[in-house]
Structures are given as C-alpha cells and as structure tokens.
Design an enzyme around this catalytic site. Structure first.
Site, PDB file in Angstrom:
ATOM      1  CE  LYS A  13       3.597  -2.795  10.464  1.00  0.00           C
ATOM      2  NZ  LYS A  13       3.917  -2.403   9.012  1.00  0.00           N
ATOM      3  NE  ARG A  88       8.563   0.731  12.668  1.00  0.00           N
ATOM      4  CZ  ARG A  88       7.333   0.912  12.313  1.00  0.00           C
ATOM      5  NH1 ARG A  88       6.160   0.645  13.310  1.00  0.00           N
ATOM      6  NH2 ARG A  88       6.808   1.348  11.093  1.00  0.00           N
ATOM      7  NE  ARG A 127      -1.523   3.753   5.193  1.00  0.00           N
ATOM      8  CZ  ARG A 127      -0.541   3.367   5.713  1.00  0.00           C
ATOM      9  NH1 ARG A 127      -0.804   2.197   6.340  1.00  0.00           N
ATOM     10  NH2 ARG A 127       0.461   3.860   5.567  1.00  0.00           N
ATOM     11  NE  ARG A 161       0.641   6.519   8.376  1.00  0.00           N
ATOM     12  CZ  ARG A 161       0.881   5.366   8.537  1.00  0.00           C
ATOM     13  NH1 ARG A 161       0.335   4.462   8.832  1.00  0.00           N
ATOM     14  NH2 ARG A 161       2.266   5.205   8.576  1.00  0.00           N
ATOM     15  NE  ARG A 172       6.064   4.870   6.518  1.00  0.00           N
ATOM     16  CZ  ARG A 172       4.766   4.891   5.991  1.00  0.00           C
ATOM     17  NH1 ARG A 172       4.779   5.756   5.196  1.00  0.00           N
ATOM     18  NH2 ARG A 172       3.977   3.808   6.130  1.00  0.00           N
TER      19      ARG A 172
HETATM   20  P1  AP5 Z   1      -1.947  -1.088   6.124  1.00  0.00           P
HETATM   21  O1  AP5 Z   1      -2.802  -2.261   6.722  1.00  0.00           O
HETATM   22  O2  AP5 Z   1      -2.393   0.281   6.472  1.00  0.00           O
HETATM   23  O3  AP5 Z   1      -0.365  -1.568   6.136  1.00  0.00           O
HETATM   24  P2  AP5 Z   1       0.422  -1.494   7.567  1.00  0.00           P
HETATM   25  O4  AP5 Z   1       1.307  -2.846   7.571  1.00  0.00           O
HETATM   26  O5  AP5 Z   1      -0.223  -1.119   8.523  1.00  0.00           O
HETATM   27  O6  AP5 Z   1       1.495  -0.416   7.046  1.00  0.00           O
HETATM   28  P3  AP5 Z   1       1.843   1.153   7.889  1.00  0.00           P
HETATM   29  O7  AP5 Z   1       2.340   2.074   6.633  1.00  0.00           O
HETATM   30  O8  AP5 Z   1       1.019   1.686   8.878  1.00  0.00           O
HETATM   31  O9  AP5 Z   1       3.183   0.722   8.507  1.00  0.00           O
HETATM   32  P4  AP5 Z   1       4.248   1.413   9.016  1.00  0.00           P
HETATM   33  O10 AP5 Z   1       5.058   0.319   9.638  1.00  0.00           O
HETATM   34  O11 AP5 Z   1       5.211   2.310   7.914  1.00  0.00           O
HETATM   35  O12 AP5 Z   1       3.624   2.675   9.714  1.00  0.00           O
HETATM   36  P5  AP5 Z   1       3.342   2.723  11.244  1.00  0.00           P
HETATM   37  O13 AP5 Z   1       2.331   3.584  11.583  1.00  0.00           O
HETATM   38  O14 AP5 Z   1       3.662   1.900  12.131  1.00  0.00           O
HETATM   39  O15 AP5 Z   1      -2.138  -1.347   4.675  1.00  0.00           O
HETATM   40  C1  AP5 Z   1      -1.644  -0.306   3.597  1.00  0.00           C
HETATM   41  C2  AP5 Z   1      -2.951  -0.251   2.450  1.00  0.00           C
HETATM   42  O16 AP5 Z   1      -2.783  -1.363   1.753  1.00  0.00           O
HETATM   43  C3  AP5 Z   1      -4.244  -0.068   3.210  1.00  0.00           C
HETATM   44  O17 AP5 Z   1      -4.684   1.084   2.280  1.00  0.00           O
HETATM   45  C4  AP5 Z   1      -4.871  -1.428   2.886  1.00  0.00           C
HETATM   46  O18 AP5 Z   1      -6.040  -1.297   2.485  1.00  0.00           O
HETATM   47  C5  AP5 Z   1      -3.909  -2.011   1.710  1.00  0.00           C
HETATM   48  N1  AP5 Z   1      -3.945  -3.341   1.765  1.00  0.00           N
HETATM   49  C6  AP5 Z   1      -3.886  -4.160   2.974  1.00  0.00           C
HETATM   50  N2  AP5 Z   1      -3.509  -5.335   2.584  1.00  0.00           N
HETATM   51  C7  AP5 Z   1      -3.963  -5.458   1.403  1.00  0.00           C
HETATM   52  C8  AP5 Z   1      -3.835  -6.720   0.698  1.00  0.00           C
HETATM   53  N3  AP5 Z   1      -3.768  -7.985   1.212  1.00  0.00           N
HETATM   54  N4  AP5 Z   1      -4.239  -6.461  -0.654  1.00  0.00           N
HETATM   55  C9  AP5 Z   1      -4.257  -5.385  -1.259  1.00  0.00           C
HETATM   56  N5  AP5 Z   1      -4.409  -4.208  -0.480  1.00  0.00           N
HETATM   57  C10 AP5 Z   1      -4.130  -4.253   0.792  1.00  0.00           C
HETATM   58  O19 AP5 Z   1       4.592   3.920  11.795  1.00  0.00           O
HETATM   59  C11 AP5 Z   1       4.759   4.913  11.110  1.00  0.00           C
HETATM   60  C12 AP5 Z   1       6.016   5.901  11.930  1.00  0.00           C
HETATM   61  O20 AP5 Z   1       6.136   5.791  13.497  1.00  0.00           O
HETATM   62  C13 AP5 Z   1       7.434   5.131  11.540  1.00  0.00           C
HETATM   63  O21 AP5 Z   1       7.769   5.349  10.331  1.00  0.00           O
HETATM   64  C14 AP5 Z   1       8.079   5.736  12.634  1.00  0.00           C
HETATM   65  O22 AP5 Z   1       8.518   6.864  12.247  1.00  0.00           O
HETATM   66  C15 AP5 Z   1       7.133   5.711  13.706  1.00  0.00           C
HETATM   67  N6  AP5 Z   1       7.101   4.538  14.431  1.00  0.00           N
HETATM   68  C16 AP5 Z   1       6.054   3.647  14.764  1.00  0.00           C
HETATM   69  N7  AP5 Z   1       6.333   2.484  15.540  1.00  0.00           N
HETATM   70  C17 AP5 Z   1       7.777   2.483  15.807  1.00  0.00           C
HETATM   71  C18 AP5 Z   1       8.431   1.845  16.699  1.00  0.00           C
HETATM   72  N8  AP5 Z   1       8.421   0.654  17.063  1.00  0.00           N
HETATM   73  N9  AP5 Z   1       9.710   2.390  16.846  1.00  0.00           N
HETATM   74  C19 AP5 Z   1      10.163   3.375  16.173  1.00  0.00           C
HETATM   75  N10 AP5 Z   1       9.415   4.299  15.607  1.00  0.00           N
HETATM   76  C20 AP5 Z   1       7.959   3.930  15.284  1.00  0.00           C
HETATM   77 MG    MG Z   2      -0.134   0.627   9.972  1.00  0.00          MG
END
Ligand code: AP5
Ligand code: MG
Length: 215
Positions: A13, A88, A127, A161, A172
């Site tokens: 994402k 979410r 990452r 992170r 997660r």
């Molecule tokens: P990346 O693009 O970083 O993946 P992502 O989908 O953004 O994954 P996240 O881990 O950021 O998602 P998340 O939903 O767990 O975390 P968030 O910050 O939202 O890609 C990952 C890696 O893979 C990278 O190194 C990239 O280079 C590689 N990659 C990407 N595409 C690829 C491909 N096609 N092929 C190969 N490699 C690839 O949330 C964190 C925390 O915040 C949550 O756990 C929760 O506690 C809180 N939170 C956030 N939003 C909310 C909400 N709306 N409600 C409640 N709690 C929330």
């Molecule tokens: Mg992300």
C-alpha cells in the site's frame, strides 16, 4: 480522485501510494504514518497509540477517523486522496463516508492488493525507510542504488519500524483478516472494487493500478 488502497500488512500500500503521489501529485493519507508521527512527537494520541501499535492491534476508530478528517481539511479541494491503511473496520468505513460527504468528495476506487500472506513476513522484516524523506526500501527487493545513500534525498540514515518483527506481523495479519477484510463487500455492492495481483513485480502492480485509474 479519491481512492482506497486495501490489503494486509506488507501488501505494498505504502509503496504504491508513494508512486501515485510522485506521478499524479495526489496526497497519501496513511494513518500508520500519522500515528507514528504522533508517537514520535509524544502527543496524547501518540501516547495512547504506542503500545497498541507495538502489539500489532488496532488503534481506536475515533482517533484514526479524526486524523483523516484533519488531514483532508489541510488539503486543497482539488488534491486527490489516497487512503493507505484506512478504513480498517466497518465503523471506519462508515465514518469515511460521512467525512467525504461533508467535504463534497466521493470515493472513486477501492483497489484491493491481493497477496499471499506467506510472502509478507519476508517483505515486512526486510523493509526499511530513509530517516529524512521516508522513501521505502527493502533488503532484497528494493535496495538503494548506492548502498547507504537514499536515492531520493541523498540521506544516509535509515530506520526500521518497531512493529516489523515476525511475531507482531502475525497479530497484524490476524487483525486484517478479522476486522478489515470484512469491509470489502460494502464497497463491492457499490461496484467500485478492483483487485490487483500484489504478488507481481512492483512496476507491474503500478501499471495495473494506473490502468484502473484511467478507466
Ligand atoms: P509496503 O508498501 O511498505 O507495505 P504496506 O502495505 O504499506 O504495509 P504496512 O506494513 O505499512 O501495512 P500495515 O497496514 O501493517 O501498517 P500501517 O502503517 O498501515 O511494502 C512492504 C515491503 O515490501 C517494502 O519493503 C516494499 O519495498 C516491499 N514490496 C512492496 N511491494 C512489493 C512487490 N510487489 N514485490 C516485492 N516487494 C514489494 O499500520 C501500522 C499500525 O498502525 C497498525 O498495526 C495499527 O496498530 C495502527 N493503525 C494504522 N492505521 C490504522 C487504522 N486505520 N485503524 C486502527 N489502527 C491503525
Ligand atoms: Mg504502509
């Protein structure tokens, strides 16, 4: 244009959102990034969110929906929004409808990044990001062109992170399955969901998303 990128942790994402920002000047609204900034700044929201995020659980709906509303208010009406990691839960999906309606915006696309969960742990544990500009990298899949130097801003400091460890990732993912995946049908009945193969090469994923936006 207002779009949601939906998918489990590590689906890509953030990676794809950054590319859309660069190409189309849209704004990325990542609740994860906003919460991490609040934790770093030590705000009341950050203090409340820190331990929840470290456990891999979800922060309260009220907190994240307020963050999204404030962020939209800080943008020009003409700027497109990419919702990354929000909504979410069903309650957040309902809040987003009201938030958008109150600002005269409508949701154009929900793009589901379809991925194989087994591959995600490797993506997440490899990452890292530039500490200055936030550009994302991966130990195997997306290394900086010159080791130790950010391709985008030339910075030399990188960070990982605290929730990117194998154990927290499992929580997660369980949260995603239990609370986030069930919101898809809400958007499916509106006919705005498109599924993209998130296991494909990053550039192919970008091309598939571009094709959807051009529809
Ligand atoms: P990346 O693009 O970083 O993946 P992502 O989908 O953004 O994954 P996240 O881990 O950021 O998602 P998340 O939903 O767990 O975390 P968030 O910050 O939202 O890609 C990952 C890696 O893979 C990278 O190194 C990239 O280079 C590689 N990659 C990407 N595409 C690829 C491909 N096609 N092929 C190969 N490699 C690839 O949330 C964190 C925390 O915040 C949550 O756990 C929760 O506690 C809180 N939170 C956030 N939003 C909310 C909400 N709306 N409600 C409640 N709690 C929330
Ligand atoms: Mg992300």
């Amino acid at each position: 244009m207002n779009i949601i990128l939906l998918g489990p942790p590590g689906a890509g994402k953030g990676t794809q959102a950054q590319r859309l920002v660069e190409k189309h000047g849209m704004r990325q609204l990542s609740t994860g990034d906003m919460l991490r900034a609040a934790v770093k700044a030590g705000t009341p929201t950050g203090l409340e969110a820190k331990a929840v995020m470290e456990r891999g659980e979800l922060v309260s709906d009220a907190i994240v929906s307020a963050l999204i509303g404030d962020e939209l208010d800080s943008m020009g009406a003409e700027s497109g929004a990419i919702f990354d990691g929000y909504p979410r839960t069903e309650a957040q999906a309902e809040s987003l409808d009201s938030i958008l309606e109150a600002r005269g915006r409508k949701l154009d696309h929900v793009i589901e990044l379809d991925v194989n969960e087994d591959a995600l742990v490797e993506r997440i544990t490899g990452r890292f990001t530039c500490a200055s500009c936030g550009k994302g990298y991966h130990d195997t899949f997306e290394k900086p062109q010159v080791e130790g130097t950010c391709d985008k801003c030339g910075g030399h400091e990188f960070k990982r992170r605290p929730d990117d460890n194998a154990e927290t990732v499992r929580t997660r993912m369980a949260e995603y399955r239990a609370k986030t995946a069930p919101i898809l049908p809400v958007y499916e009945v509106r006919g705005i969901v498109s599924k993209v193969d998130g296991m494909a090469d990053m550039d192919e994923v970008t091309a598939a998303i571009e094709a959807i936006l051009a529809k």
